[in-house]
Design a protein around this motif. Structure first.
Motif, PDB file in Angstrom:
ATOM      1  N   SER A  35      77.001 -38.617 -25.420  1.00  7.60           N
ATOM      2  CA  SER A  35      75.696 -37.966 -25.288  1.00  7.60           C
ATOM      3  C   SER A  35      75.368 -37.585 -23.850  1.00  7.60           C
ATOM      4  N   GLY A  36      75.887 -38.326 -22.886  1.00  6.07           N
ATOM      5  CA  GLY A  36      75.674 -37.972 -21.486  1.00  6.07           C
ATOM      6  C   GLY A  36      76.308 -36.629 -21.148  1.00  6.07           C
ATOM      7  N   GLU A  55      74.148 -45.553 -25.173  1.00  4.75           N
ATOM      8  CA  GLU A  55      73.171 -44.852 -24.326  1.00  4.75           C
ATOM      9  C   GLU A  55      73.795 -43.696 -23.564  1.00  4.75           C
ATOM     10  N   PRO A  56      73.040 -42.620 -23.416  1.00  3.37           N
ATOM     11  CA  PRO A  56      71.724 -42.458 -24.013  1.00  3.37           C
ATOM     12  C   PRO A  56      71.814 -42.219 -25.522  1.00  3.37           C
ATOM     13  N   ASN A  57      70.992 -42.988 -26.268  1.00  9.38           N
ATOM     14  CA  ASN A  57      70.975 -42.819 -27.717  1.00  9.38           C
ATOM     15  C   ASN A  57      70.193 -41.551 -28.065  1.00  9.38           C
ATOM     16  N   GLN A  78      66.673 -41.250 -26.713  1.00 10.03           N
ATOM     17  CA  GLN A  78      66.698 -40.998 -25.271  1.00 10.03           C
ATOM     18  C   GLN A  78      67.130 -39.566 -24.970  1.00 10.03           C
ATOM     19  N   LEU A  86      64.860 -36.979 -22.900  1.00  6.71           N
ATOM     20  CA  LEU A  86      65.386 -36.292 -21.713  1.00  6.71           C
ATOM     21  C   LEU A  86      65.284 -34.779 -21.843  1.00  6.71           C
TER      22      LEU A  86
END
Length: 133
Positions: free
Chosen positions: A38-39, A61-63, A66, A70
């Motif tokens: 996900s980043g 993370e980030p889930n 999140q 963001l």
């Protein structure tokens, strides 16, 4: 004259789910880019501005929640619709996702025809009018 395809970014930490999403959305004529990280997806989205994001909630993370926070807090990406695709099916989870700015909430397992329909529903009317006449 060819019309631009709907650009979708799909994020899920399970590659098999992404393969299924990519196959079915591509069959519908959508341009699909997938991410298990996900980043990396957030960075890509900021630079490429897809038409819609489909994100799993329960990931490292980030889930998904999140990711949603963001994207919605960034002036460049805040208008991109985000569909939360998740196993979390309670009303509390739904409210939390919608409060974070999700445009729609779909509980797994999802039928792919439903996901296609949901993607079209979250796109602005003018976008669909140009795309589908």
């Amino acid at each position: 004259m060819s019309l631009k395809k709907i650009k979708v970014v799909a994020i899920d930490d399970v590659a098999d789910i992404l393969d299924l999403i990519e196959y079915n959305l591509s069959k519908e004529g959508m341009d699909v880019t997938t991410f298990t990280d996900s980043g990396e997806a957030i960075e890509y989205i900021g630079n490429n501005l897809p038409d819609v994001v489909v994100s799993d909630w329960m990931m490292p993370e980030p889930n998904g929640l999140q990711v949603c926070n963001l994207l919605k807090s960034n002036i460049v990406t805040r208008e991109i619709p985000l569909i939360m695709l998740t196993c979390k099916g309670s009303l509390t989870d739904y409210k939390e996702a919608m409060d974070a700015g999700a445009s729609d909430y779909v509980v797994k397992p999802v039928r792919m025809d439903e996901l296609v329909r949901r993607i079209k529903l979250v796109l602005p009317f003018d976008f669909l009018k140009v795309k589908f006449g």
